[in-house]
Design a protein around this motif. Structure first.
Motif, mmCIF file in Angstrom:
data_model
loop_
_atom_site.group_PDB
_atom_site.id
_atom_site.type_symbol
_atom_site.label_atom_id
_atom_site.label_comp_id
_atom_site.label_asym_id
_atom_site.label_seq_id
_atom_site.Cartn_x
_atom_site.Cartn_y
_atom_site.Cartn_z
ATOM 1 N N TYR A 109 0.860 -1.183 0.000
ATOM 2 C CA TYR A 109 0.000 0.000 0.000
ATOM 3 C C TYR A 109 0.889 1.224 0.000
ATOM 4 C CZ TYR A 109 -3.254 3.600 1.372
ATOM 5 O OH TYR A 109 -3.995 4.752 1.395
ATOM 6 N N ASN A 110 0.612 2.181 -0.874
ATOM 7 C CA ASN A 110 1.361 3.425 -0.770
ATOM 8 C C ASN A 110 0.467 4.635 -0.831
ATOM 9 O OD1 ASN A 110 1.459 4.507 -3.558
ATOM 10 N ND2 ASN A 110 2.469 2.545 -3.953
ATOM 11 N N SER A 111 0.953 5.647 -0.135
ATOM 12 C CA SER A 111 0.242 6.908 -0.045
ATOM 13 C C SER A 111 1.332 7.972 -0.090
ATOM 14 C CB SER A 111 -0.530 6.934 1.273
ATOM 15 O OG SER A 111 -1.236 8.136 1.382
ATOM 16 N N LYS A 112 0.969 9.235 0.020
ATOM 17 C CA LYS A 112 1.969 10.306 -0.075
ATOM 18 C C LYS A 112 3.071 10.121 0.990
ATOM 19 C CE LYS A 112 2.093 15.222 0.423
ATOM 20 N NZ LYS A 112 1.789 15.588 1.790
ATOM 21 N N GLY A 113 4.310 9.890 0.545
ATOM 22 C CA GLY A 113 5.439 9.779 1.476
ATOM 23 C C GLY A 113 5.430 8.515 2.313
ATOM 24 N N PHE A 114 4.708 7.499 1.873
ATOM 25 C CA PHE A 114 4.590 6.275 2.674
ATOM 26 C C PHE A 114 4.418 5.043 1.787
ATOM 27 C CE2 PHE A 114 1.928 3.013 4.606
ATOM 28 C CZ PHE A 114 2.648 2.737 5.756
ATOM 29 N N LEU A 115 5.119 3.968 2.157
ATOM 30 C CA LEU A 115 4.937 2.690 1.458
ATOM 31 C C LEU A 115 5.087 1.556 2.463
ATOM 32 C CD1 LEU A 115 4.929 0.778 -1.123
ATOM 33 C CD2 LEU A 115 7.402 1.075 -1.154
ATOM 34 N N ILE A 116 4.183 0.578 2.389
ATOM 35 C CA ILE A 116 4.358 -0.636 3.204
ATOM 36 C C ILE A 116 4.279 -1.845 2.293
ATOM 37 C CG2 ILE A 116 1.886 -0.758 3.854
ATOM 38 C CD1 ILE A 116 2.887 -2.021 6.548
ATOM 39 N N GLN A 117 5.193 -2.799 2.514
ATOM 40 C CA GLN A 117 5.174 -4.066 1.787
ATOM 41 C C GLN A 117 5.027 -5.183 2.810
ATOM 42 O OE1 GLN A 117 8.975 -3.496 -0.094
ATOM 43 N NE2 GLN A 117 8.030 -2.969 -2.058
ATOM 44 N N ILE A 118 3.966 -5.960 2.650
ATOM 45 C CA ILE A 118 3.681 -7.048 3.594
ATOM 46 C C ILE A 118 3.829 -8.359 2.841
ATOM 47 C CG2 ILE A 118 1.943 -8.040 5.137
ATOM 48 C CD1 ILE A 118 0.670 -5.207 5.247
ATOM 49 N N PRO A 119 4.736 -9.243 3.286
ATOM 50 C CA PRO A 119 4.949 -10.475 2.520
ATOM 51 C C PRO A 119 3.747 -11.422 2.568
ATOM 52 C CG PRO A 119 6.359 -10.427 4.471
ATOM 53 C CD PRO A 119 5.633 -9.124 4.437
ATOM 54 N N ASP A 120 3.719 -12.317 1.628
ATOM 55 C CA ASP A 120 2.732 -13.393 1.550
ATOM 56 C C ASP A 120 2.696 -14.139 2.893
ATOM 57 O OD1 ASP A 120 1.249 -15.592 0.893
ATOM 58 O OD2 ASP A 120 2.593 -16.324 -0.669
ATOM 59 N N SER A 121 1.510 -14.468 3.372
ATOM 60 C CA SER A 121 1.325 -15.252 4.604
ATOM 61 C C SER A 121 1.813 -14.552 5.876
ATOM 62 C CB SER A 121 2.001 -16.626 4.510
ATOM 63 O OG SER A 121 1.513 -17.316 3.399
ATOM 64 N N ALA A 122 1.900 -13.237 5.840
ATOM 65 C CA ALA A 122 2.229 -12.496 7.063
ATOM 66 C C ALA A 122 0.961 -12.231 7.866
ATOM 67 C CB ALA A 122 2.911 -11.180 6.727
ATOM 68 N N LEU A 123 -0.180 -12.193 7.174
ATOM 69 C CA LEU A 123 -1.471 -11.998 7.851
ATOM 70 C C LEU A 123 -2.102 -13.366 8.097
ATOM 71 C CD1 LEU A 123 -2.737 -9.174 5.469
ATOM 72 C CD2 LEU A 123 -2.084 -8.843 7.869
ATOM 73 N N TYR A 124 -2.932 -13.465 9.147
ATOM 74 C CA TYR A 124 -3.572 -14.755 9.445
ATOM 75 C C TYR A 124 -4.886 -14.943 8.701
ATOM 76 C CZ TYR A 124 -0.034 -15.167 13.021
ATOM 77 O OH TYR A 124 1.168 -15.244 13.666
ATOM 78 N N ASN A 125 -5.480 -13.818 8.288
ATOM 79 C CA ASN A 125 -6.664 -13.897 7.434
ATOM 80 C C ASN A 125 -6.765 -12.602 6.634
ATOM 81 O OD1 ASN A 125 -7.550 -12.103 9.350
ATOM 82 N ND2 ASN A 125 -8.832 -13.589 10.412
ATOM 83 N N ASP A 126 -7.784 -12.481 5.802
ATOM 84 C CA ASP A 126 -7.928 -11.268 4.994
ATOM 85 C C ASP A 126 -8.329 -10.104 5.896
ATOM 86 O OD1 ASP A 126 -7.426 -12.999 2.968
ATOM 87 O OD2 ASP A 126 -9.515 -13.140 2.291
ATOM 88 N N ILE A 127 -7.812 -8.919 5.586
ATOM 89 C CA ILE A 127 -8.159 -7.762 6.424
ATOM 90 C C ILE A 127 -8.597 -6.574 5.570
ATOM 91 C CG2 ILE A 127 -6.609 -8.374 8.335
ATOM 92 C CD1 ILE A 127 -4.704 -6.107 7.309
ATOM 93 N N ASP A 128 -9.372 -5.701 6.194
ATOM 94 C CA ASP A 128 -9.662 -4.385 5.625
ATOM 95 C C ASP A 128 -8.583 -3.455 6.172
ATOM 96 O OD1 ASP A 128 -11.892 -5.383 4.418
ATOM 97 O OD2 ASP A 128 -13.318 -4.548 5.867
ATOM 98 N N PHE A 129 -7.546 -3.248 5.371
ATOM 99 C CA PHE A 129 -6.389 -2.458 5.815
ATOM 100 C C PHE A 129 -6.774 -0.984 5.957
ATOM 101 C CE2 PHE A 129 -2.544 0.027 4.709
ATOM 102 C CZ PHE A 129 -1.676 -0.441 5.680
ATOM 103 N N LYS A 130 -6.387 -0.394 7.099
ATOM 104 C CA LYS A 130 -6.715 1.010 7.371
ATOM 105 C C LYS A 130 -5.436 1.840 7.397
ATOM 106 C CE LYS A 130 -8.564 -0.540 11.087
ATOM 107 N NZ LYS A 130 -9.181 -0.833 12.371
ATOM 108 N N TYR A 131 -5.552 3.091 6.976
ATOM 109 C CA TYR A 131 -4.381 3.972 6.979
ATOM 110 C C TYR A 131 -4.828 5.431 6.999
ATOM 111 C CZ TYR A 131 -0.517 6.763 5.238
ATOM 112 O OH TYR A 131 0.438 7.732 5.110
ATOM 113 N N TYR A 132 -4.124 6.265 7.764
ATOM 114 C CA TYR A 132 -4.244 7.713 7.600
ATOM 115 C C TYR A 132 -2.964 8.356 8.123
ATOM 116 C CZ TYR A 132 -5.396 8.363 12.599
ATOM 117 O OH TYR A 132 -5.363 8.386 13.964
ATOM 118 N N ALA A 133 -2.743 9.618 7.749
ATOM 119 C CA ALA A 133 -1.526 10.307 8.178
ATOM 120 C C ALA A 133 -1.881 11.634 8.815
ATOM 121 C CB ALA A 133 -0.605 10.525 6.988
#
Ligand SMILES: [Zn+2]
Length: 570
Positions: A374-398
């Protein structure tokens, strides 16, 4: 009298053999010569892991004798600041390894090997695998004194039995140690979970908790929940062992529906590489917010624990036919004591279910079996495969850049959602030129307002670092060197009449990374007790008499350095 004692001993022995054991009973002698009372047992739920051993109380003090449980050889010695502290592993000819952790000190025989290694490596911490003919020990030989080193919160012996080849930790109480237990497990309550968007409990798409109440010695729930569609169950349960008030873990949990076992978990063997799945097995969110440990009796999609012996439909029940269902939880401890809780649910499959609204900071749907970015202004996150235990509604704000911080504050999902593998985060930053790049670090604010530090690296306008936690992140710096406070040594001191000297060392933010002490330019061993921030030199007898020069260098994780020097005489 003697006969009476042996009958007592046999009685407790039998209690522990209550569970059928495939392991050699009585092969291993107790590692201590005091009565065994436990502060913790195998499989107990702990932060980020299942407890792999038993915690034997040492009467509130350090320095109790620790004995080799059987003949064998020392196969590993580890010394670390956290974790097991000072620990000895002994391999036995019957294919098992015993482990003795949080030790205060090693026996003189073992210590002479350890000191040689430490001086050779110029390091207090150690991870050494001796050859099978190097340190042979006999059953009952004193190998160490008990302590409180590493991540231990009070004096005790952490004792494990492992299968040598697979390195799996086994339930040490299945080996016939003399520990009495005739107290049945406690069931505190049941938690009920909606599994998908169509599931509801009492008409709502939200999990509920129902307390177990004791009515005339029968456990009951206060109400009959109305359930619809796919539902999961969880149980808050714990065990107590005779002679100890500590909360221990249970051995087996079964869930029955209309007399049929649909789910069973058993804590007999937990491979270390699976231990972090505890965060998928338990209700992580509920533990963090309500401080209750709930065992889920359904399996999250990315939970690969092997403790589940029966799990029909992964423990998920589809209530798509109306009617009352009879459920029963049966919880057993390792001595075979059992507690059960019978309860009912009223299934009323809804046609019009209330759809959960999206969160106001919803950013992206993330699938557990994909790599996510996920990327936004001045921000990037990379989450590897199988790092989450189930599907999520990812939230973000700055939130915008405050004056004294070098980036916006990025609120990344929620630290109430666990991660199984590290994510990589990149944050755009902008800092005054007087701050060197290598002094930057990332600060994480937890939902409880605590501050944690992540050290990474700066490149072309971005600071990047790895983290196993979501939370609020910003970029800051640490240019302050560690502090060194000498406690019983100073310029010109005569130390002839003391058997050690100590320093208190600390760091404001990044944390102490290295400490090296030299006497007349020769490296000397300092023992570091991170809990007490204390650095101690014990082998004072090695220092020759006369005048000496001492130099202590302490660095932090962003290479700030502090040096203390003095002369002393001996
Ligand atoms: Zn332990």
């Amino acid at each position: 009298m003697k006969q009476f004692i042996s009958i007592l001993f046999l009685a407790s022995y039998c209690l522990l053999a209550g569970q059928e054991s495939n392991y050699p009973l009585g092969y291993f002698q107790s590692p201590m010569d005091i009565p065994l009372y436990l502060a913790g047992n195998f499989g107990e739920l702990r932060t980020n892991h299942f407890h792999a051993g038993i915690d034997i109380k040492t009467q509130g003090v350090e320095g109790k004798k620790i004995y080799a449980s059987a003949n064998g050889f020392v196969s590993r010695i580890k010394i670390q600041h956290g974790g097991y502290g000072k620990v000895i592993y002994i391999d036995h000819p019957n294919g098992y390894t015993t482990v003795y952790a949080h030790l205060k000190s090693f026996s003189p025989k073992i210590d002479s090997f350890v000191k040689k290694k430490q001086y050779k490596n110029k390091s207090f911490t150690l991870n050494w695998y001796p050859e099978s003919n190097e340190i042979i020990v006999k059953k009952g030989e004193i190998i160490a004194l008990s302590g409180n080193t590493g991540g231990s919160a009070g004096p005790h012996l952490h004792y494990e039995i492992r299968a040598t080849k697979s390195e799996h930790a086994l339930n040490a109480l299945l080996f016939g140690l003399p520990i009495e237990d005739n107290i049945s497990p406690t069931i505190r309550g049941v938690r009920i979970y909606p599994i998908d968007d169509e599931s509801t409990i009492n008409g709502q798409p939200k999990a509920i908790y129902l307390e177990a109440i004791n009515k005339q010695n029968i456990l009951k729930l206060n109400s009959i929940p109305i359930v619809s569609r796919k539902i999961g169950f969880g149980i808050e349960t714990l065990d107590k062992i005779n002679g100890s008030r500590n909360r221990c873990g249970i051995f087996k949990i079964q869930l029955k529906i209309d007399q049929k076992v649909i789910f069973e978990q058993k804590m007999d063997d937990v491979p270390f590489e699976e231990s972090l799945y505890l965060n998928a097995h338990t209700d992580y969110h509920y533990k963090k917010t309500q401080n209750k440990w709930v065992h889920k009796s359904f399996i999250e999609p990315n939970n690969h624990l092997s403790i589940y012996k029966i799990s029909e439909q992964n423990g998920i029940v589809n209530f798509n036919k109306s009617g009352f269902y009879n459920l029963e939880y049966i919880v057993t401890d390792v001595a075979g004591n059992t507690t059960n809780l019978k309860f009912q649910v009223n299934a009323k499959p809804l046609i019009n279910f209330a759809k959960k609204p999206l969160h106001k900071n919803f950013a992206k749907k993330m699938m557990y079996h994909h790599e996510n970015e996920y990327n936004s202004k001045g921000f990037l996150i990379q989450i590897p495969d199988s790092a989450l235990y189930n599907d999520i509604d990812f939230k973000y704000y700055a939130q915008p850049h405050p004056k004294t911080r070098w980036s916006d504050i990025h609120f990344v999902h929620s630290d109430l959602t666990p991660l199984h593998k590290s994510a990589e985060i990149y944050i755009k930053c902008d800092f005054p030129s007087i701050i060197p790049e290598n002094k930057l670090l990332a600060i994480r604010k937890t939902s409880k307002g605590k501050i944690k530090v992540h050290v990474g690296e700066y490149a072309v306008g971005y600071y990047s670092f790895k983290t196993k936690y979501f939370g609020g992140f910003y970029i800051f710096h640490d240019t302050i060197p560690p502090k060194i406070k000498p406690l019983n040594i100073y310029e010109g001191k005569d130390i002839r009449f003391q058997n050690k000297f100590d320093f208190r060392i600390s760091d404001n933010l990044a944390g102490v990374k290295t400490y090296n002490c030299y006497i007349d330019d020769q490296w000397v061993l300092m023992e570091y007790d991170a809990k007490k921030s204390r650095l101690t030199h014990y082998m004072h007898d090695r220092i020759s008499s006369g005048k000496h020069r001492l130099k202590l260098i302490v660095t932090d994780y962003v290479e700030n350095q502090k040096i203390y020097t003095c002369s002393f005489s001996n």
